[in-house]
Structure formats: C-alpha cells, structure tokens
Scaffold this motif. Structure first.
Motif, PDB file in Angstrom:
ATOM      1  N   SER A 308       0.804  -1.226   0.000  1.00  0.00           N
ATOM      2  CA  SER A 308       0.000   0.000   0.000  1.00  0.00           C
ATOM      3  C   SER A 308       0.833   1.271   0.000  1.00  0.00           C
ATOM      4  O   SER A 308       0.267   2.372  -0.052  1.00  0.00           O
ATOM      5  N   PRO A 310       2.895   4.546  -0.705  1.00  0.00           N
ATOM      6  CA  PRO A 310       2.898   5.519  -1.805  1.00  0.00           C
ATOM      7  C   PRO A 310       4.280   5.627  -2.435  1.00  0.00           C
ATOM      8  O   PRO A 310       5.246   4.987  -1.982  1.00  0.00           O
ATOM      9  N   GLU A 311       4.376   6.433  -3.467  1.00  0.00           N
ATOM     10  CA  GLU A 311       5.679   6.680  -4.070  1.00  0.00           C
ATOM     11  C   GLU A 311       6.604   7.320  -3.033  1.00  0.00           C
ATOM     12  O   GLU A 311       6.185   8.150  -2.243  1.00  0.00           O
ATOM     13  N   LYS A 483       8.644   6.102   2.370  1.00  0.00           N
ATOM     14  CA  LYS A 483       7.369   5.762   1.735  1.00  0.00           C
ATOM     15  C   LYS A 483       6.294   5.715   2.819  1.00  0.00           C
ATOM     16  O   LYS A 483       6.098   4.703   3.481  1.00  0.00           O
TER      17      LYS A 483
END
Length: 712
Positions: A308, A310-311, A483
């Motif tokens: 899950s 994110p970048e 992240k």
C-alpha cells in the motif's frame, strides 16, 4: 467562593500550572509588568504565525508582591519543564527560583505555541524566554537608575532587587518598580543573555518544583475538576473503526432518574451528575452496527503496508549507489519491522467544558491547547477570542494528546445540554481512540570495502517516518527513501486506524534498523561493534559520546556473538547525541530476556537541570523496555483487541535494570531536547545485546519470548 474551589470542589487538589483565580487573572492584565492586549482583546494578533513575539511582557510579569509569573504556551506532562523553564527565567531575571510561578497552557494569557512535542520545549521556547528575561532585567535597571538617581553602571541585581554596588542598602525591589505600572519601555539594542560561566541557577541540579504537589495528591488534573452543575458524559462507541450505526434504542436509558440522553449529529451520549450512573445508563442503550470486513491483522500487516505504500520521497542522498556497490567487497540486506504501539498514558484523555452565552472555557488534558482552542472555535462557531483553554497538569502524553477528540466531545455536549460537561475516556476508549505508533518496515541494503569501510547505504522506509533515518556514519554513497509517514490512518489509508507521533516518532524504528545493520556489518568485518563504529565515524562529537559511554560501561566489546549479552546503539536525535550500552541475559528455554544494566551517555548541549535530564533518560530507558519486549496492539482490521493492561503489558518495576547516566555538558551549544532521545536507542541496543548472548538476531519488535524461542 475562590475560583480554584469552584473548579475543583472537594474532588481533588488545586495546584496546577495556571491555577489562579479571577483576581489573579485581572492582576495579570492590569498590574505590575503586564501583558499588552490589542484593542480586539486577542493576545498577539500575529500569534497564528510560527514565531514567538518579541515583547518581553508576553513571557513574564512581576506582581505587586514581587512574585514572577512565567507565561508559557508549553504544558507540563511529566517532562520537567515546569522546573527547567523556571530556572532559565530566574537565572536571566536575577530572582530566586522560589519566586517563580509557572502558568502554562492557558490560551487567555500565555504565549501562543504550536504544542508540546518533539523534545522542543527547552530547545525552542527557552531561548526567547531567556531573551525576554534579559531585556526585562535591563529595563528594570533603567527604571531603578532613574528611581535611585544613580548611574546604571553602578547598579547590580539580585533576588528580585536592584541595589548600588558600593552601597547595598540603597536598593529598590522589582515589585516596587513594577507596582501599578504598565511597563511599555523596550530597548532598541537587546542585551545579551548571561554567559553560562556566570550561571548560579541554570545548570544546577534542582528537584522538580511540582514534585511535592504530585506526590501528596495536591496537584490538579483535568479529571479532578468539579464544577457546579457539572454532568459526566458516557458516549456510545462503535465496536470497530469504520463501523456504521444501523439503529439505536435509548428508551431504557431514559428511564433512569436524572439521566440526560443526547443524540445529535453522530454523537450519542448519556449524562448524569454521577459517572457510575451515566455508565449504567449507557449500558442500557441497544445499538446495532455494521462492521467492515477485516482485511489485515497482526500477521498480515507488514505485507499490506509494503503493497500500500505511496511513491517514495528522497530524505537524503549523496554520491552514487552504483559506484558504491562496485566498491563493496561485502554486501548486506535485511528487513526490520515493528508492530503498532499504544501511548498508554497514566491519565486517559479528559476534558471539561463550560459554556456561558457565546463564551467557552475548557480544561483539557492536551499537548496543544492553542490547537484545541481553534478546533473548539470551529466546532461551536465562536470567535477564538471567546474560547479559553486551560491546561492543568497532564498525566503523560508521549505524542498521543496532540489531537483533541475528547475536547470537542465535551464542548459539543456542554452546548447541547446547557451545563458543564466532563468527558473522561475509560481505558478501553483510550486504547480504541488512541493514535498508535505506526507499524512499519525498514529495508536496508549496505556494503563495505576490503578495509571494512562502509561504502554504500540504501534504505527504504515504509511508514516509520524520516526522523533519525539519515546515517551519521561516514558513508560516501547513500540514499534514504521514505514511503509513508508516521501519521494518518482510517479510510483511504494503509492503516486501519489512526497512527501518529509516539515518543521519538520515527526514530525508534529507524535506529533499531540502522544500528542492527551496523552490528551485522561489524560481525562480518570480524571486529567488535564499538571499534567498527569508531572506524566509520568522522563526527568527533559522536565519538566523544561513544567513548564516554564505553568508559562508564567498563567492559570490552568482542566480535559478536561473544556470549556476554552486550550491545551498543547510538544516534543523533534532533541535535542530541547519545550512545547506549546494555548487558542482558537470555533464558534459552523460555526466551525471556532480563536486562541487567544500561549505560547511556548523552550530549544535549548546555544542561539546564542535570537532575531533570537524568530523570528523562531513566524514564526513556524504562519506557523503552516496553516496546522492546511486550508492547504490541492486537487487532483485526479496525477492531482493537486490547482493552486494558491485562493483555497490553507495559514495563513493570521488576523489569528495571541498573541504569547509569553520563551527562556530557556542552555549554557551547544551546540546550537541546532530552525528553525523547534516550528511548530511541532501546530497540537496537537490546536486539544487539540479545544477539551477542544467543547468536540469534531479532528483526521484529517487540522481541517476545515466542519470537526468541522460535529462533532458538
């Protein structure tokens, strides 16, 4: 009736920061050195900015009796700034410490502050407080020079008075100078603060000024407050985060004499003058909820977080990783994990709200009174100047009392029922609504050359937060990616419930990973962990701290695992340097770990109160044992399975090791924070010591006996 009697009644003490009656409040606004209010009645029109005001009146006032009030937006929740800030003020103003009264976290009179967190009270509020006191003292010298008709250079200050150097009998007190006056004089050229070599109060070991009140029970907390006509509220709670109410029946609760039932815009509460009756009435409510599907639990959370995430964003980067890998004779790769951890404060979230007309007064257990003021203003639709938040002593926070959910509940209910309302969460509610330290994953790839120098470091941080993630070792090629941070949760988040700051946010997880990885490399380098660290350090300050800890520890380190159960961990926590060393023993049959001894050397810059710093280091070490060995929130999706300390175990007195502290006084550096740094090294130092004892490395926190025996 005195205001403190009206507030506390017969239910508790009346001693807390800001415990003054209406007469005292008026004195602050009208006597001695006073606070300057704008025509609109608000304190400091630019207080929404992030800079503290320049006017020294914002920080202190001198009463007609000569007592000095220190006005701070910071709050006291056990960290000791009630004493250290008083020391800083007394030192610069030249008054006795006994003459200082701390008024903290009262939005009506105190300096605006973003909140009390991050070991930043002394570090950030201390310097402007010192400058304010220094200017106030200089202004008083000018006034005394005019009053005594004596040149200023012939005058000295001591114990709240100005006197002639060659004729000490010729003197005037601060109280005499300030009485009945509104001091508006300021200096264009600000005086310097005292050099540390001239300190007589700051830097001296001092017992806590709030100790007696807290030991005797005189100290007042929000839960002690009893107002005339006050009702206790018990609120219907969902069984899980994300659950939806299908229907509710409050008819049986309404049959109990004296019970008020409120059902308004998402809040269902029963109120009564006695909390046990309110609790009984809540139990009569019949409600049905639709619970969300449980997609994650303790076993699956880490894979879920990685999927899950994110970048990433680059926290720090230097050199070129490909070049670093080409230089590496040995490469290492590991993954480190920690579970969700609760704040578990001594005092649960509590608030009392009283509304009169279009004005609200709220007493709150909060780390951020001004944030609470803004939120109450928004929810009630009152101007902020009509909302006063008062913060009594707070029974622990650890980052968990930055939000004010219970404060909003109390304010809403007080308006709806027309009477003062207290909301005091139960321990079960505390565990349910607490924001937890996030479960997190750290992946590290690293390498060293043939000379055992670290040549590259590639770290990916999933949801721990970036604090303390930058390596302080001399590594030419490095990158740290983040992240996901340490806050958030709920709908649309990777976390099924709220997460947030937990004492040393991010650092506990990052230091655990970094310092464990360093030990893995040291073993492969066929050297001891202390020598390996020294070899890869160019920071002389960190070397000094490591040497100080090693000298106190008094035992040589060997290449791990040496069977001695000795470990090392060090870190730079927001400018505070520390090195921790520990000795442990491990029961090979049960997996139980006994921490025998912990040594912590800390360089926190100039030390304001050595006794207070030692207390904070010791408290960090003790609290850190919890997240090392037992503290882990058990859950299924949004359903929290821990409701009390029968399943969620915090450190016990029987666990305590011998604790030794080394304070490295570094007066050339302004004081840094000391309320959080020492806890951040505990996961790593214990994991490294356990590995040295049994030759099995723990990559997951907490290091429970089943996890240890599984390795054995």
């Amino acid at each position: 009736m005195r205001e403190d009697e009206r507030i506390f009644g017969n239910a508790g003490g009346s001693s807390f920061p800001g415990a003054f009656d209406r007469r005292e409040f008026l004195k602050i606004m009208g006597g001695g050195i006073i606070i300057l209010f704008t025509a609109s009645g608000t304190l400091w029109p630019q207080r929404r900015g992030r800079e503290y005001p320049e006017d020294f009146n914002a920080y202190l006032r001198i009463g007609e009796d000569g007592r000095v009030s220190c006005l701070s937006g910071k709050i006291e929740m056990g960290q000791g700034i009630h004493t250290s800030l008083a020391q800083m003020l007394a030192e610069e103003l030249d008054v006795s410490l006994d003459a200082v009264d701390m008024i903290m976290g009262d939005t009506a009179v105190c300096v605006w502050d973003a909140g009390t967190f991050g070991s930043r009270s002394t570090k950030y509020f201390g310097p402007p407080l010192r400058r304010a006191a220094a200017e106030a003292r200089a202004v008083l010298l000018q006034l005394a020079s005019e009053r005594l008709k004596t040149p200023g250079e012939t005058l000295l200050t001591k114990d709240g008075a100005v006197y002639v150097k060659k004729n000490p009998e010729k003197r005037v007190t601060y109280a005499e100078l300030a009485q009945g006056k509104k001091i508006t004089r300021h200096l264009e050229q600000k005086p310097p603060i005292k050099h540390h070599s001239k300190h007589t109060i700051s830097g001296k070991a001092t017992d806590r000024l709030d100790a007696r009140a807290k030991v005797t029970g005189e100290a007042g907390f929000t839960g002690d407050i009893r107002l005339p006509g006050m009702l206790h509220a018990k609120i219907l709670r969902p069984p899980a985060h994300g659950a939806k109410l299908l229907h509710v029946d409050t008819s049986e609760a309404k049959k109990i004499k004296g019970v008020h039932v409120i059902h308004d815009d998402g809040i269902i509460a029963v109120l009564h003058e006695h909390p046990d009756v309110a609790e009984q009435a809540r139990g009569k409510i019949k409600a049905a909820f639709e619970e969300p599907e449980y997609r994650v639990d303790n076993d699956t959370i880490f894979d879920h977080l990685i999927a899950s995430a994110p970048e990433g964003r680059v926290v720090t980067e230097a050199g070129n990783l490909e070049e670093g890998e080409a230089l590496a004779a040995q490469k290492f790769e590991a993954e480190y994990r920690n579970h969700y951890v609760a704040h578990a404060p001594t005092e649960t979230h509590t608030a009392v709200a009283e509304i009169t007309g279009q004005k609200a007064t709220v007493w709150a257990s909060t780390q951020a009174p001004f944030r609470a003021q803004a939120e109450i203003s928004r929810v009630l639709g009152f101007p902020e100047k009509n909302v006063r938040v008062i913060t009594p002593f707070v029974g622990c926070g650890f980052g968990g009392k930055n939000q004010g959910y219970q404060i909003v509940e109390a304010a809403r209910l007080a308006r709806l029922c027309g009477q003062p309302v207290q909301v005091a969460w139960s321990r079960k509610e505390e565990f349910f609504y607490d924001t937890f330290r996030p479960a997190a994953v750290i992946r590290i790839r690293s390498g060293m050359d043939g000379s055992n120098r670290i040549v590259f470091w590639d770290c990916c941080n999933y949801f721990a937060g970036s604090r303390s993630s930058r390596p302080f070792y001399n590594i030419p090629h490095q990158r740290v990616l983040e992240k996901g941070g340490w806050y958030g949760g709920g709908t649309g988040s990777a976390h099924p419930f709220g997460v947030g700051a937990w004492r040393g946010p991010g650092s506990n997880t990052n230091v655990f990973a970094i310092e464990s990885q360093i030990d893995i490399m040291a073993e492969s380098a066929a050297t001891d962990p202390l020598s390996f660290r020294m070899m890869n350090l160019t920071d002389e300050r960190m070397k000094r701290v490591l040497n100080a800890a090693a000298d106190k520890f008094g035992h040589p380190f060997e290449k791990a695992p040496g069977g001695k159960g000795r470990g090392i961990a060090c870190t730079d926590y927001l400018g505070t340097y520390l090195a921790t060393m520990a000795e442990v023993s491990v029961d090979g049959k049960t997996g139980a770990v006994r921490v025998e001894r912990v040594v912590c050397a800390q360089d926190t810059g100039e030390v304001i109160n050595p006794e207070g710093v030692r207390m904070q280091i010791e408290g960090c070490i003790i609290m850190g044992l919890g997240y090392c060995f037992t503290e882990e929130i058990h859950f299924k999706g949004g359903k929290i399975l821990d409701a009390n300390f029968d399943t969620y175990e915090i450190p016990r007195f029987s666990w305590l090791p011998k604790i030794e502290t080394v304070l490295i006084n570094n007066p050339g550096m302004p004081p840094q924070g000391c309320g959080e740094p020492a806890i951040t090294a505990m996961g790593a130092v214990i994991a490294n010591a356990v590995y040295d004892a049994i030759g099995a490395r723990l990559f997951v926190l907490p290091m429970t006996p089943p996890r240890i025996t599984a390795l054995l």
